[in-house]
Design a protein around this motif. Sequence first.
Motif, PDB file in Angstrom:
ATOM      1  N   LEU A 164       0.758  -1.060  -0.020  1.00 15.96           N
ATOM      2  CA  LEU A 164      -0.001  -0.125   0.028  1.00 15.96           C
ATOM      3  C   LEU A 164       1.001   1.254   0.054  1.00 15.96           C
ATOM      4  N   SER A 165       0.345   2.432  -0.222  1.00 16.58           N
ATOM      5  CA  SER A 165       0.921   3.588  -0.304  1.00 16.58           C
ATOM      6  C   SER A 165       0.428   4.579   0.513  1.00 16.58           C
ATOM      7  N   SER A 166       1.003   5.535   0.650  1.00 12.09           N
ATOM      8  CA  SER A 166       0.426   6.925   1.723  1.00 12.09           C
ATOM      9  C   SER A 166      -0.653   7.506   0.956  1.00 12.09           C
ATOM     10  N   LYS A 167      -1.381   8.021   1.735  1.00 14.37           N
ATOM     11  CA  LYS A 167      -2.578   8.927   1.166  1.00 14.37           C
ATOM     12  C   LYS A 167      -1.801  10.137   0.397  1.00 14.37           C
ATOM     13  N   GLU A 168      -0.888  10.647   0.650  1.00 14.66           N
ATOM     14  CA  GLU A 168      -0.028  11.671   0.110  1.00 14.66           C
ATOM     15  C   GLU A 168       0.352  11.427  -1.231  1.00 14.66           C
ATOM     16  N   THR A 169       1.177  10.023  -1.212  1.00 12.75           N
ATOM     17  CA  THR A 169       1.751   9.568  -2.674  1.00 12.75           C
ATOM     18  C   THR A 169       0.361   9.167  -3.398  1.00 12.75           C
ATOM     19  N   LEU A 170      -0.800   8.742  -3.064  1.00 13.61           N
ATOM     20  CA  LEU A 170      -1.813   8.474  -3.958  1.00 13.61           C
ATOM     21  C   LEU A 170      -2.580   9.666  -4.483  1.00 13.61           C
ATOM     22  N   ASP A 171      -2.696  10.724  -3.672  1.00 14.61           N
ATOM     23  CA  ASP A 171      -3.180  11.886  -3.967  1.00 14.61           C
ATOM     24  C   ASP A 171      -2.232  12.640  -5.028  1.00 14.61           C
ATOM     25  N   LYS A 172      -0.898  12.484  -5.053  1.00  9.67           N
ATOM     26  CA  LYS A 172       0.007  13.112  -5.910  1.00  9.67           C
ATOM     27  C   LYS A 172       0.191  12.499  -7.088  1.00  9.67           C
ATOM     28  N   TYR A 173       0.374  10.943  -7.129  1.00 12.34           N
ATOM     29  CA  TYR A 173       0.606  10.388  -8.249  1.00 12.34           C
ATOM     30  C   TYR A 173      -0.669   9.442  -9.086  1.00 12.34           C
ATOM     31  N   GLN A 174      -1.512   9.448  -8.067  1.00 16.56           N
ATOM     32  CA  GLN A 174      -2.887   8.974  -8.593  1.00 16.56           C
ATOM     33  C   GLN A 174      -2.767   7.354  -9.030  1.00 16.56           C
ATOM     34  N   ILE A 175      -2.059   6.888  -9.938  1.00 20.78           N
ATOM     35  CA  ILE A 175      -2.012   5.402 -10.267  1.00 20.78           C
ATOM     36  C   ILE A 175      -0.880   4.755  -9.834  1.00 20.78           C
ATOM     37  N   GLY A 176      -0.638   4.345  -8.936  1.00 21.95           N
ATOM     38  CA  GLY A 176       0.305   3.360  -8.325  1.00 21.95           C
ATOM     39  C   GLY A 176       0.386   2.012  -8.984  1.00 21.95           C
ATOM     40  N   PHE A 177       1.814   1.774  -9.023  1.00 18.96           N
ATOM     41  CA  PHE A 177       2.163   0.707  -9.947  1.00 18.96           C
ATOM     42  C   PHE A 177       1.542  -0.719  -9.254  1.00 18.96           C
ATOM     43  N   ILE A 178       0.671  -1.552 -10.189  1.00 17.95           N
ATOM     44  CA  ILE A 178       0.158  -2.777  -9.816  1.00 17.95           C
ATOM     45  C   ILE A 178       0.470  -3.813 -10.899  1.00 17.95           C
ATOM     46  N   TYR A 179       0.774  -4.934 -10.611  1.00 14.43           N
ATOM     47  CA  TYR A 179       1.011  -5.976 -11.322  1.00 14.43           C
ATOM     48  C   TYR A 179      -0.098  -6.667 -11.727  1.00 14.43           C
ATOM     49  N   ASP A 180      -0.790  -7.227 -10.658  1.00 18.63           N
ATOM     50  CA  ASP A 180      -2.082  -7.986 -10.557  1.00 18.63           C
ATOM     51  C   ASP A 180      -3.288  -7.413  -9.811  1.00 18.63           C
ATOM     52  N   VAL A 181      -3.932  -6.687 -10.439  1.00 19.96           N
ATOM     53  CA  VAL A 181      -5.183  -5.922  -9.799  1.00 19.96           C
ATOM     54  C   VAL A 181      -5.728  -6.848  -8.697  1.00 19.96           C
ATOM     55  N   ALA A 182      -6.358  -8.165  -9.180  1.00 22.19           N
ATOM     56  CA  ALA A 182      -7.126  -8.969  -8.332  1.00 22.19           C
ATOM     57  C   ALA A 182      -6.346  -9.473  -7.044  1.00 22.19           C
ATOM     58  N   ALA A 183      -5.235  -9.945  -7.308  1.00 19.73           N
ATOM     59  CA  ALA A 183      -4.393 -10.092  -6.294  1.00 19.73           C
ATOM     60  C   ALA A 183      -3.941  -9.010  -5.179  1.00 19.73           C
ATOM     61  N   TYR A 184      -3.944  -7.922  -5.817  1.00 19.98           N
ATOM     62  CA  TYR A 184      -3.638  -6.657  -4.918  1.00 19.98           C
ATOM     63  C   TYR A 184      -5.027  -6.280  -4.047  1.00 19.98           C
ATOM     64  N   GLY A 262       1.777   2.794 -17.800  1.00 19.71           N
ATOM     65  CA  GLY A 262       1.301   1.835 -18.995  1.00 19.71           C
ATOM     66  C   GLY A 262       1.127   0.367 -18.519  1.00 19.71           C
ATOM     67  N   SER A 263       1.995  -0.072 -17.814  1.00 16.96           N
ATOM     68  CA  SER A 263       2.000  -1.282 -17.614  1.00 16.96           C
ATOM     69  C   SER A 263       0.676  -1.728 -16.456  1.00 16.96           C
ATOM     70  N   THR A 264       0.727  -0.741 -15.627  1.00 20.81           N
ATOM     71  CA  THR A 264      -0.328  -0.915 -14.556  1.00 20.81           C
ATOM     72  C   THR A 264      -1.777  -0.782 -15.303  1.00 20.81           C
ATOM     73  N   VAL A 265      -1.885   0.164 -16.272  1.00 22.24           N
ATOM     74  CA  VAL A 265      -3.129   0.122 -16.801  1.00 22.24           C
ATOM     75  C   VAL A 265      -3.594  -0.999 -17.622  1.00 22.24           C
TER      76      VAL A 265
END
Length: 314
Positions: A164-184, A262-265
Amino acid sequence: MYELMQVSGNSYYIQSPAKIGLYKLSDSDVCLIDSGNDKDAGRKVRQLLDANGWHLTAIYNTHSNADHIGGNKYLQAQTGCKIYAPGIECDFTRHPVLEPSFLYGGYPCKDLRHKFLMAQESDALPLTPETLPAGFSCMELPGHFFSMVGFRTPDDVVYLADCLSSKETLDKYQIGFIYDVAAYLDTLEKVKTLRARMFVPAHAAPTADIAPLAQYNIDKVREIAGRILELCGEPLCFEELLQKLFIGYGLTMTFEQYVLVGSTVKSYLSWLKDTGKLTVQFADNRLLWQRLFVLQEDSQDFPAASATRDFRSP
């Protein structure tokens, strides 16, 4: 930066861009959880160890992203420590060109072969229960990367890596890196139920109550999924979709952002297709993505775009 912070008992972390865990095995021996993002990080860790008269016996890598294994090679060469990494992460740690190759989807050009995406190789061994220090336990935290793990120490301190990421990081960068969304999402739901004396995420402040931050990360994933579904009301190719997301979220395209976001999307698209939310069609030799249902404004699973952002055509 690179200050040693005691969490509880023999459990510490080193404040750095990606927090490095440290556990005192004895008065003289310590182990690390991850090693920082490069040789310079490894050198600063070595200076800290020397200042305390500690000998490094092992590095336990949570996963193989460059900012977590970048200090491996330097520290191993300086101390002779062993390095352990879980599952396929061990292969990526031994052959770090796999990370930019995976992100790019082909041989990475020089713009991607740098320390932020490709660490130096290190002689890692497979992480098994037998390799853990006495009293340690390992928990699987897949989703952010292939076989990521976290660790619980005998002090009941849990190191959560990048699940997981901090609220501040998510609010700034929006789309955090994820490889497998279901597993995440499954990992975050599991993390919400965990109890510990203290949790130490790599990219958020230590906390005794991790559930609110885990839920914030879950909500962000579902928000992004909603954005993608909204945009795919009409058939879109990947590049068009990525452009609209960057514009809508106010992001700036760089080579690094192109491969990371792009990989995350693409992972979101796979998940949404596998769960029956999206379909694909081929037209004019292009792969197009399209939503399979009417998106409801009051949907709790995939909320429609906020009025404060414009996700329409650029």
